[in-house]
Design a protein around this motif. Structure first.
Motif, PDB file in Angstrom:
ATOM      1  N   ILE A 382       0.831  -1.206   0.000  1.00  0.00           N
ATOM      2  CA  ILE A 382       0.000   0.000   0.000  1.00  0.00           C
ATOM      3  C   ILE A 382       0.868   1.260   0.000  1.00  0.00           C
ATOM      4  O   ILE A 382       0.641   2.191  -0.754  1.00  0.00           O
ATOM      5  CB  ILE A 382      -0.951  -0.013   1.217  1.00  0.00           C
ATOM      6  CG1 ILE A 382      -2.004  -1.112   1.060  1.00  0.00           C
ATOM      7  CG2 ILE A 382      -1.611   1.351   1.398  1.00  0.00           C
ATOM      8  CD1 ILE A 382      -2.905  -1.273   2.261  1.00  0.00           C
ATOM      9  N   LEU A 383       1.889   1.279   0.852  1.00  0.00           N
ATOM     10  CA  LEU A 383       2.722   2.476   0.977  1.00  0.00           C
ATOM     11  C   LEU A 383       3.723   2.630  -0.176  1.00  0.00           C
ATOM     12  O   LEU A 383       4.025   3.733  -0.608  1.00  0.00           O
ATOM     13  CB  LEU A 383       3.504   2.434   2.298  1.00  0.00           C
ATOM     14  CG  LEU A 383       2.830   3.083   3.503  1.00  0.00           C
ATOM     15  CD1 LEU A 383       1.638   2.261   3.977  1.00  0.00           C
ATOM     16  CD2 LEU A 383       3.819   3.256   4.648  1.00  0.00           C
ATOM     17  N   ARG A 384       4.261   1.501  -0.607  1.00  0.00           N
ATOM     18  CA  ARG A 384       5.318   1.495  -1.622  1.00  0.00           C
ATOM     19  C   ARG A 384       6.474   2.430  -1.241  1.00  0.00           C
ATOM     20  O   ARG A 384       6.860   3.343  -1.996  1.00  0.00           O
ATOM     21  CB  ARG A 384       4.767   1.884  -2.986  1.00  0.00           C
ATOM     22  CG  ARG A 384       3.729   0.889  -3.507  1.00  0.00           C
ATOM     23  CD  ARG A 384       3.190   1.269  -4.861  1.00  0.00           C
ATOM     24  NE  ARG A 384       2.209   0.294  -5.324  1.00  0.00           N
ATOM     25  CZ  ARG A 384       1.499   0.414  -6.447  1.00  0.00           C
ATOM     26  NH1 ARG A 384       1.677   1.489  -7.215  1.00  0.00           N
ATOM     27  NH2 ARG A 384       0.649  -0.511  -6.793  1.00  0.00           N
ATOM     28  N   PRO A 385       7.054   2.228  -0.061  1.00  0.00           N
ATOM     29  CA  PRO A 385       8.149   3.106   0.376  1.00  0.00           C
ATOM     30  C   PRO A 385       9.404   2.877  -0.462  1.00  0.00           C
ATOM     31  O   PRO A 385       9.662   1.760  -0.915  1.00  0.00           O
ATOM     32  CB  PRO A 385       8.369   2.678   1.828  1.00  0.00           C
ATOM     33  CG  PRO A 385       7.958   1.232   1.850  1.00  0.00           C
ATOM     34  CD  PRO A 385       6.804   1.139   0.908  1.00  0.00           C
ATOM     35  N   ARG A 386      10.175   3.905  -0.636  1.00  0.00           N
ATOM     36  CA  ARG A 386      11.436   3.767  -1.366  1.00  0.00           C
ATOM     37  C   ARG A 386      12.482   3.089  -0.499  1.00  0.00           C
ATOM     38  O   ARG A 386      13.376   2.403  -1.010  1.00  0.00           O
ATOM     39  CB  ARG A 386      11.931   5.144  -1.817  1.00  0.00           C
ATOM     40  CG  ARG A 386      11.036   5.796  -2.879  1.00  0.00           C
ATOM     41  CD  ARG A 386      11.476   7.220  -3.150  1.00  0.00           C
ATOM     42  NE  ARG A 386      12.870   7.271  -3.610  1.00  0.00           N
ATOM     43  CZ  ARG A 386      13.588   8.392  -3.703  1.00  0.00           C
ATOM     44  NH1 ARG A 386      13.038   9.544  -3.334  1.00  0.00           N
ATOM     45  NH2 ARG A 386      14.823   8.372  -4.137  1.00  0.00           N
ATOM     46  N   MET A 387      12.402   3.288   0.819  1.00  0.00           N
ATOM     47  CA  MET A 387      13.363   2.692   1.739  1.00  0.00           C
ATOM     48  C   MET A 387      12.621   2.065   2.919  1.00  0.00           C
ATOM     49  O   MET A 387      11.746   2.705   3.516  1.00  0.00           O
ATOM     50  CB  MET A 387      14.344   3.755   2.262  1.00  0.00           C
ATOM     51  CG  MET A 387      15.257   3.286   3.382  1.00  0.00           C
ATOM     52  SD  MET A 387      16.315   1.896   2.930  1.00  0.00           S
ATOM     53  CE  MET A 387      17.363   2.700   1.702  1.00  0.00           C
ATOM     54  N   THR A 388      12.962   0.813   3.234  1.00  0.00           N
ATOM     55  CA  THR A 388      12.387   0.134   4.392  1.00  0.00           C
ATOM     56  C   THR A 388      13.516  -0.254   5.337  1.00  0.00           C
ATOM     57  O   THR A 388      14.423  -1.008   4.953  1.00  0.00           O
ATOM     58  CB  THR A 388      11.609  -1.125   3.981  1.00  0.00           C
ATOM     59  OG1 THR A 388      10.602  -0.779   3.017  1.00  0.00           O
ATOM     60  CG2 THR A 388      10.947  -1.763   5.188  1.00  0.00           C
ATOM     61  N   ILE A 389      13.484   0.277   6.532  1.00  0.00           N
ATOM     62  CA  ILE A 389      14.532   0.016   7.526  1.00  0.00           C
ATOM     63  C   ILE A 389      14.043  -1.062   8.484  1.00  0.00           C
ATOM     64  O   ILE A 389      13.002  -0.908   9.129  1.00  0.00           O
ATOM     65  CB  ILE A 389      14.880   1.298   8.302  1.00  0.00           C
ATOM     66  CG1 ILE A 389      15.359   2.389   7.338  1.00  0.00           C
ATOM     67  CG2 ILE A 389      15.938   1.008   9.362  1.00  0.00           C
ATOM     68  CD1 ILE A 389      15.587   3.738   8.010  1.00  0.00           C
ATOM     69  N   ALA A 390      14.798  -2.149   8.555  1.00  0.00           N
ATOM     70  CA  ALA A 390      14.477  -3.250   9.467  1.00  0.00           C
ATOM     71  C   ALA A 390      15.345  -3.122  10.711  1.00  0.00           C
ATOM     72  O   ALA A 390      16.576  -3.131  10.611  1.00  0.00           O
ATOM     73  CB  ALA A 390      14.712  -4.583   8.792  1.00  0.00           C
ATOM     74  N   MET A 391      14.715  -3.018  11.863  1.00  0.00           N
ATOM     75  CA  MET A 391      15.456  -2.885  13.107  1.00  0.00           C
ATOM     76  C   MET A 391      15.448  -4.227  13.830  1.00  0.00           C
ATOM     77  O   MET A 391      14.452  -4.610  14.435  1.00  0.00           O
ATOM     78  CB  MET A 391      14.844  -1.785  13.977  1.00  0.00           C
ATOM     79  CG  MET A 391      14.873  -0.414  13.316  1.00  0.00           C
ATOM     80  SD  MET A 391      14.543   0.962  14.442  1.00  0.00           S
ATOM     81  CE  MET A 391      12.928   0.525  15.086  1.00  0.00           C
ATOM     82  N   VAL A 426      20.289  -2.350  14.140  1.00  0.00           N
ATOM     83  CA  VAL A 426      19.899  -2.944  15.421  1.00  0.00           C
ATOM     84  C   VAL A 426      18.546  -2.404  15.857  1.00  0.00           C
ATOM     85  O   VAL A 426      18.065  -1.389  15.349  1.00  0.00           O
ATOM     86  CB  VAL A 426      20.949  -2.657  16.513  1.00  0.00           C
ATOM     87  CG1 VAL A 426      22.291  -3.271  16.159  1.00  0.00           C
ATOM     88  CG2 VAL A 426      21.072  -1.154  16.748  1.00  0.00           C
ATOM     89  N   HIS A 427      17.948  -3.102  16.804  1.00  0.00           N
ATOM     90  CA  HIS A 427      16.701  -2.617  17.395  1.00  0.00           C
ATOM     91  C   HIS A 427      17.068  -1.720  18.580  1.00  0.00           C
ATOM     92  O   HIS A 427      18.013  -2.016  19.320  1.00  0.00           O
ATOM     93  CB  HIS A 427      15.855  -3.793  17.878  1.00  0.00           C
ATOM     94  CG  HIS A 427      14.435  -3.418  18.177  1.00  0.00           C
ATOM     95  ND1 HIS A 427      14.060  -2.815  19.370  1.00  0.00           N
ATOM     96  CD2 HIS A 427      13.301  -3.540  17.441  1.00  0.00           C
ATOM     97  CE1 HIS A 427      12.759  -2.596  19.348  1.00  0.00           C
ATOM     98  NE2 HIS A 427      12.264  -3.032  18.189  1.00  0.00           N
ATOM     99  N   PRO A 428      16.360  -0.631  18.790  1.00  0.00           N
ATOM    100  CA  PRO A 428      16.707   0.274  19.902  1.00  0.00           C
ATOM    101  C   PRO A 428      16.657  -0.396  21.272  1.00  0.00           C
ATOM    102  O   PRO A 428      17.330   0.059  22.204  1.00  0.00           O
ATOM    103  CB  PRO A 428      15.682   1.406  19.786  1.00  0.00           C
ATOM    104  CG  PRO A 428      14.647   0.931  18.834  1.00  0.00           C
ATOM    105  CD  PRO A 428      15.283  -0.075  17.951  1.00  0.00           C
ATOM    106  N   SER A 429      15.897  -1.466  21.430  1.00  0.00           N
ATOM    107  CA  SER A 429      15.865  -2.159  22.720  1.00  0.00           C
ATOM    108  C   SER A 429      17.227  -2.770  23.037  1.00  0.00           C
ATOM    109  O   SER A 429      17.573  -2.947  24.219  1.00  0.00           O
ATOM    110  CB  SER A 429      14.793  -3.251  22.724  1.00  0.00           C
ATOM    111  OG  SER A 429      15.068  -4.225  21.735  1.00  0.00           O
ATOM    112  N   TYR A 430      18.008  -3.069  22.001  1.00  0.00           N
ATOM    113  CA  TYR A 430      19.363  -3.575  22.206  1.00  0.00           C
ATOM    114  C   TYR A 430      20.207  -2.541  22.946  1.00  0.00           C
ATOM    115  O   TYR A 430      21.004  -2.876  23.840  1.00  0.00           O
ATOM    116  CB  TYR A 430      19.994  -3.925  20.858  1.00  0.00           C
ATOM    117  CG  TYR A 430      21.506  -3.985  20.848  1.00  0.00           C
ATOM    118  CD1 TYR A 430      22.197  -5.031  21.467  1.00  0.00           C
ATOM    119  CD2 TYR A 430      22.259  -2.999  20.198  1.00  0.00           C
ATOM    120  CE1 TYR A 430      23.582  -5.089  21.455  1.00  0.00           C
ATOM    121  CE2 TYR A 430      23.639  -3.047  20.176  1.00  0.00           C
ATOM    122  CZ  TYR A 430      24.300  -4.095  20.813  1.00  0.00           C
ATOM    123  OH  TYR A 430      25.670  -4.137  20.793  1.00  0.00           O
TER     124      TYR A 430
END
Length: 458
Positions: A382-391, A426-430
C-alpha cells in the motif's frame, strides 16, 4: 498357559470377567493368552479361563474408566498390558500415582489417544439424507483409527434420538430406528451416499463466511487431519479456499489502495480493520489488541521493528515505550522527521511471559514471524516506500523471508522481494540492554549512522 476368549475387539465386559477370575487364581500376566473370537493365538494356550470366585477388591473409578477406554485401542498387546497393570494396582494402589512408571505412562497415552479418536468421530462425522422405501434415513461414513464405534453410539443416540440414522465404518455398522440400536457388518466407502441437496447451500454458506486472515493451517491440521476432509462437505472446500486466500486478500487490498478516498477514510483502513481480528498465530489470545502500523501513507521511509512491547500493547500504537523513546532520539539525531516516517512491527501482537504483575517481553518464534509477515507485505504494497529500515533480526526475517544476522547484513542496501530497498540495523531495545555507558553511547552513534545512511539513499 490360560486362554481368555473375548467376543470382540472392544469386549470390555468379557475382559473384566476374565481378569477377575485370573486375579482370584493369582495367574501372572505372562501365563495368559488373550484371544478375540475363535481366532487362533498361541499354539500352547490350551487351558480355559478359570471360573474361580474372585475375592472382592475395589478399584478407583477413574482407573476403571481408563481400562474401559484403553480396551478400544488397536494395540494387540493391550489386553495383557492392562491385566498386568491391574495385578500391580490390586497389590499396591500407589502404582497409579507413579507418573514415572513406564507401563502406566503407556496406558495413559493410549487413553488420551482413544479420547481424541472418539472426539474426532463426534466432530467430523457427517450425515447425508437418503430416501429408502419411502422412509427418510441419515447415513454417515467414518473411518476410526480404533474400536470406538460401539462406545460412541450412545452419544449419537442422545444427540439424534428422533432421527433414523446409520453409521457405516469398515469394521462394523450401527443403526438407530428411534427405539433400538442394531449392528451390522462393516461397509465400504461406496456404500455411503455422496451428498444431498442441502450440501450445496452449506457450501455456499461456508464460502461466504471463510475469512483467510483467521486461518491457522497448522492448528487446523493438528485438530483435523486431512484424512477426515474427504468425508466432510465443508472441508472439501478448504484446499481451494486456502490456495486462493492470499490472492483474494491481495486483490481486496489493491482495490482499497486505488479506490478514491471517501469521508476521510484512508486506503489502508480495510487492511487495518482486518488485522484487528487476526488469528494467524496464537499470540492474539493473551495480547490486549493488535498493534498495527502508524504514519503517513505517502511516506518514503518505512521502519519495521520486532513486536509491540507492554506499553504499545496497552496503547495500541507502535514505538511508544522505552525503545520508542530511544528511536525518536536517534531519528532526531539522524535528521529524519519522525512524523514523515511510517512505523510498524514484524509481529502485531505482544508476546510475553507473566512474572507476577509484570509482563516480560519474549522473542517471537519463526512461525509467529512468518504468520505475521503477510501483514507487513501488504503494508509495503500500500505504501510502496522507497526505503524500508528493518530494526533487528526479527524485522529482517519478516522483510527478506529468511533468517538474517544483523552483524553480517548491516550497513549495506538490500534488495527486497516485491521491489524497494531495505536497510538492516539494530533494534533500539538492544541499546537499552547495554550496561556499559561508553559502549551504549558508541552503539547509539552507530545506530544513528545507520538511519542517516539509509535516508541518504533517497
Amino acid at each position: 498357559m490360560y486362554v481368555a476368549t473375548l467376543a470382540s475387539e472392544d469386549d470390555f465386559d468379557g475382559w473384566r470377567e476374565a481378569a477377575r477370575g485370573l486375579v482370584a487364581a493369582g495367574v501372572p500376566a505372562s501365563e495368559v493368552v488373550w484371544q478375540v473370537g475363535d481366532r487362533p493365538t498361541d499354539l500352547f494356550g490350551s487351558a480355559p479361563i478359570l471360573a474361580a470366585q474372585a475375592p472382592a477388591f475395589r478399584l478407583p473409578s477413574a482407573f476403571v474408566h481408563m481400562l474401559e477406554r484403553v480396551i478400544l485401542h488397536r494395540d494387540p498387546e493391550r489386553f495383557g498390558l492392562l491385566y498386568g497393570l491391574l495385578l500391580r494396582v490390586v497389590a499396591d494402589p500407589r502404582v497409579l500415582h507413579d507418573q514415572a512408571d513406564p507401563v502406566l505412562c503407556r496406558v495413559q497415552a493410549m487413553f488420551q489417544t482413544i479420547r481424541r479418536d472418539m472426539h474426532k468421530m463426534r466432530a467430523f462425522l457427517r450425515f447425508r439424507e437418503v430416501e429408502t422405501d419411502g422412509e427418510t434415513r441419515f447415513v454417515g461414513w467414518f473411518e476410526p483409527e480404533h474400536h470406538v464405534v460401539r462406545a460412541n453410539a450412545a452419544f449419537f443416540i442422545g444427540r439424534y434420538a428422533t432421527m433414523r440414522w446409520s453409521i457405516l465404518t469398515p469394521e462394523v455398522s450401527v443403526h438407530w430406528d428411534c427405539r433400538t440400536l442394531s449392528e451390522g457388518p462393516g461397509a465400504r466407502r461406496s456404500d455411503a451416499p455422496e451428498g444431498d441437496p442441502l450440501e450445496a447451500v452449506w457450501k455456499t454458506y461456508y464460502r461466504s463466511i471463510f475469512n483467510p486472515a483467521r486461518v491457522m493451517t497448522g492448528a487446523m491440521l493438528k485438530e483435523m487431519p486431512r484424512k477426515y476432509w474427504k468425508n466432510m462437505f465443508e472441508t472439501a472446500l478448504v484446499p481451494e479456499l486456502i490456495a486462493g486466500a492470499q490472492a483474494r486478500e491481495a486483490g481486496m487490498i489493491e482495490r482499497a489502495r486505488t479506490a478514491p478516498v471517501q469521508n476521510g477514510a484512508k486506503p489502508w483502513d480495510a487492511l487495518r480493520e482486518e488485522a484487528t481480528g487476526c488469528r494467524r498465530c496464537p499470540l492474539w489470545k493473551p495480547a490486549t489488541q493488535t498493534v498495527f502500523g502508524q504514519g503517513p501513507l505517502d511516506a518514503e521511509i518505512m521502519v519495521v521493528g520486532e513486536q509491540p512491547g507492554d506499553q504499545e500493547d496497552l496503547a495500541g500504537e507502535p514505538f511508544v515505550g522505552p525503545a520508542g523513546k530511544v528511536f525518536d532520539e536517534a531519528m532526531t539525531a539522524a535528521g529524519i522527521e519522525r512524523s514523515r516516517v511510517y512505523v510498524t512491527n514484524a509481529v502485531k501482537h505482544f508476546k510475553f511471559e507473566p512474572r507476577g504483575k509484570r509482563r516480560i517481553h519474549a522473542k517471537p518464534g519463526t512461525g509467529e514471524i512468518d504468520a505475521c509477515r503477510w501483514w507487513v507485505e501488504q503494508e509495503r504494497a500500500i505504501l510502496r516506500p522507497r526505503m524500508t529500515i528493518a530494526m533487528g533480526a526479527t524485522a529482517g526475517r519478516s522483510l527478506l523471508g529468511r533468517a538474517v544476522t544483523v552483524g553480517r547484513e548491516r550497513g549495506r542496501p538490500l534488495a527486497l522481494p516485491g521491489g524497494g530497498e531495505g536497510w538492516l540495523t539494530v533494534h533500539p531495545s538492544y541499546l537499552l540492554r547495554l550496561p556499559d555507558k561508553a559502549k551504549a553511547d558508541q552503539e547509539f552513534a552507530a545506530f544513528v549512522h545507520d538511519l542517516r545512511s539509509a535516508a541518504a539513499r533517497l
